[in-house]
Design an enzyme around this catalytic site. Structure first.
Site, PDB file in Angstrom:
ATOM      1  N   LYS A   1       3.005 -20.102  17.761  1.00  0.00           N
ATOM      2  CA  LYS A   1       3.382 -19.778  19.139  1.00  0.00           C
ATOM      3  C   LYS A   1       2.311 -18.925  19.813  1.00  0.00           C
ATOM      4  O   LYS A   1       2.507 -18.393  20.890  1.00  0.00           O
ATOM      5  CB  LYS A   1       4.720 -19.045  19.155  1.00  0.00           C
ATOM      6  CG  LYS A   1       5.849 -19.872  18.592  1.00  0.00           C
ATOM      7  CD  LYS A   1       7.152 -19.101  18.613  1.00  0.00           C
ATOM      8  CE  LYS A   1       8.250 -19.858  17.889  1.00  0.00           C
ATOM      9  NZ  LYS A   1       9.394 -19.007  17.595  1.00  0.00           N
TER      10      LYS A   1
ATOM     11  N   ARG B   1      -5.025 -16.289   2.878  1.00  0.00           N
ATOM     12  CA  ARG B   1      -6.091 -17.296   3.016  1.00  0.00           C
ATOM     13  C   ARG B   1      -6.222 -17.581   4.507  1.00  0.00           C
ATOM     14  O   ARG B   1      -5.216 -17.772   5.201  1.00  0.00           O
ATOM     15  CB  ARG B   1      -5.733 -18.568   2.267  1.00  0.00           C
ATOM     16  CG  ARG B   1      -6.657 -19.730   2.631  1.00  0.00           C
ATOM     17  CD  ARG B   1      -6.477 -20.925   1.743  1.00  0.00           C
ATOM     18  NE  ARG B   1      -7.089 -20.699   0.431  1.00  0.00           N
ATOM     19  CZ  ARG B   1      -7.311 -21.658  -0.450  1.00  0.00           C
ATOM     20  NH1 ARG B   1      -6.985 -22.892  -0.190  1.00  0.00           N
ATOM     21  NH2 ARG B   1      -7.860 -21.385  -1.613  1.00  0.00           N
TER      22      ARG B   1
END
Ligand code: NCD
Length: 320
Positions: free
Chosen positions: A86, A108
């Site tokens: 979002k 990561r």
């Protein structure tokens, strides 16, 4: 035991003795992982959050299993379904999670340096599970453990790292680790996939596999990181396999007992011959996966010890 780090952001920050500490402890976790009952309680009561902004199969599974075997509460944050989609920034996401008091954050991210930035904003220990082309420290440590168990040492070996060096954080972390442990490093690949100025780093660079593999103890293959390429770096996969793909013929130029490694995911018939990858007399690819869980257990155990000690000192300081 020597391990002073607060976070595990890269091999760059580790001293040789700290690397040895991780490997020694990981050896003990290999034994635990081979038992029927694999449970330990060194992370009991602690919360581990895995945040993978880039796809992963083995690294994420391995961190999750490692945390669970050490008794932590492990949560995998699915970035695909999170507020990141979002438009929330990395730092906002991190601050939100930080407010939930995790103890270990495994991250990561596709951008080099993103994990270091995040570590500077949170109160827990951060482990880099791969950031862009920068570092992938647990991969280099699990590779080192695999080599040490196969060769009996992690010094004075000739290690050939082959393929897409330029885009590979695995190559970068391995280069740093193997250099710190005083090994001889050869990089083999097309000039288009070699980082600029690499010759100055005390490594030997080859674009011919047979010449580069001459006398190697360890042959480490890398995947073509197409997702990080923005143009034509190789003529075609067929041509690439012909020149740089590892097969029995090319491997015959290395030492007769040379081991074959690959961090995965593997593209059979592109950088490595499928039968060779499965040949248990040469390939240690499955050992790498096994060592991965043990190494991640060792890293999280050591970071948790430092975190507890730091928090203990803080409480003691507040009392006086
Ligand atoms: C590597 C990575 O993600 O950097 N994979 C892994 O962690 N096992 C290598 C790759 O993606 O080719």
């Amino acid at each position: 035991m020597t391990f002073r780090a607060r976070h595990l952001l890269g091999i760059e920050h580790l001293a040789p003795l700290e690397i040895t500490t991780v490997l020694d402890l990981a050896d003990r976790y290999v034994d635990l992982n081979r038992r029927t009952v694999k449970q330990s309680d060194v992370l009991a009561g602690m919360t581990q959050i895995n945040m993978f902004f880039e796809n992963s199969t083995r690294t994420q599974a391995s961190f999750e299993l490692a945390g669970k075997r050490l008794g932590a509460d492990v949560m995998n944050m699915s970035v695909a379904q999170s507020s990141v989609k979002k438009g929330e920034t990395l730092i906002d996401t991190a601050m939100t999670l930080n407010a939930m008091h995790p103890d270990l954050l495994v991250v990561r991210h596709g951008a080099s340096g993103a994990v270091n930035l995040l570590a500077s904003k949170v109160n827990c220990a951060v482990l880099n599970a791969g950031d862009g082309r920068h570092e992938h420290p647990t991969q280099a440590l699990l590779d080192a453990l695999t080599i040490r168990r196969a060769k009996g040492r992690i010094q004075r070996l000739t290690v050939a790292i082959c393929g897409d060096i330029a885009h590979s954080r695995v190559a970068r972390s391995n280069l740093i680790l193997l250099g710190k442990m005083e090994n001889r490093i050869r990089l083999i690949g097309p000039p288009t996939l070699m980082p600029a100025g690499i010759g100055e780093f005390g490594v030997e660079v080859y674009d011919d596999m047979k010449k580069g593999l001459e006398g190697a103890d360890v042959v480490m293959m890398l995947r073509l990181q197409k997702e990080r390429m923005d143009g034509g770096f190789i003529p075609s996969e067929r041509e690439y396999y012909h020149r740089y793909g590892l097969d029995a013929d090319k491997l015959s130029h290395a030492k007769p007992d040379a081991i074959v490694m690959h961090p995965g995911p593997m593209n059979r018939g592109v950088e490595i011959d499928g039968d060779l990858a499965d040949d248990i007399n040469r390939s240690v690819i499955q050992d790498q996966v096994e060592m991965g869980v043990a190494v991640r257990m060792a890293c999280m155990d050591l970071l948790a010890r430092n975190l507890r000690a730091e928090r203990g000192r803080k409480i003691a300081g507040e009392m006086v």
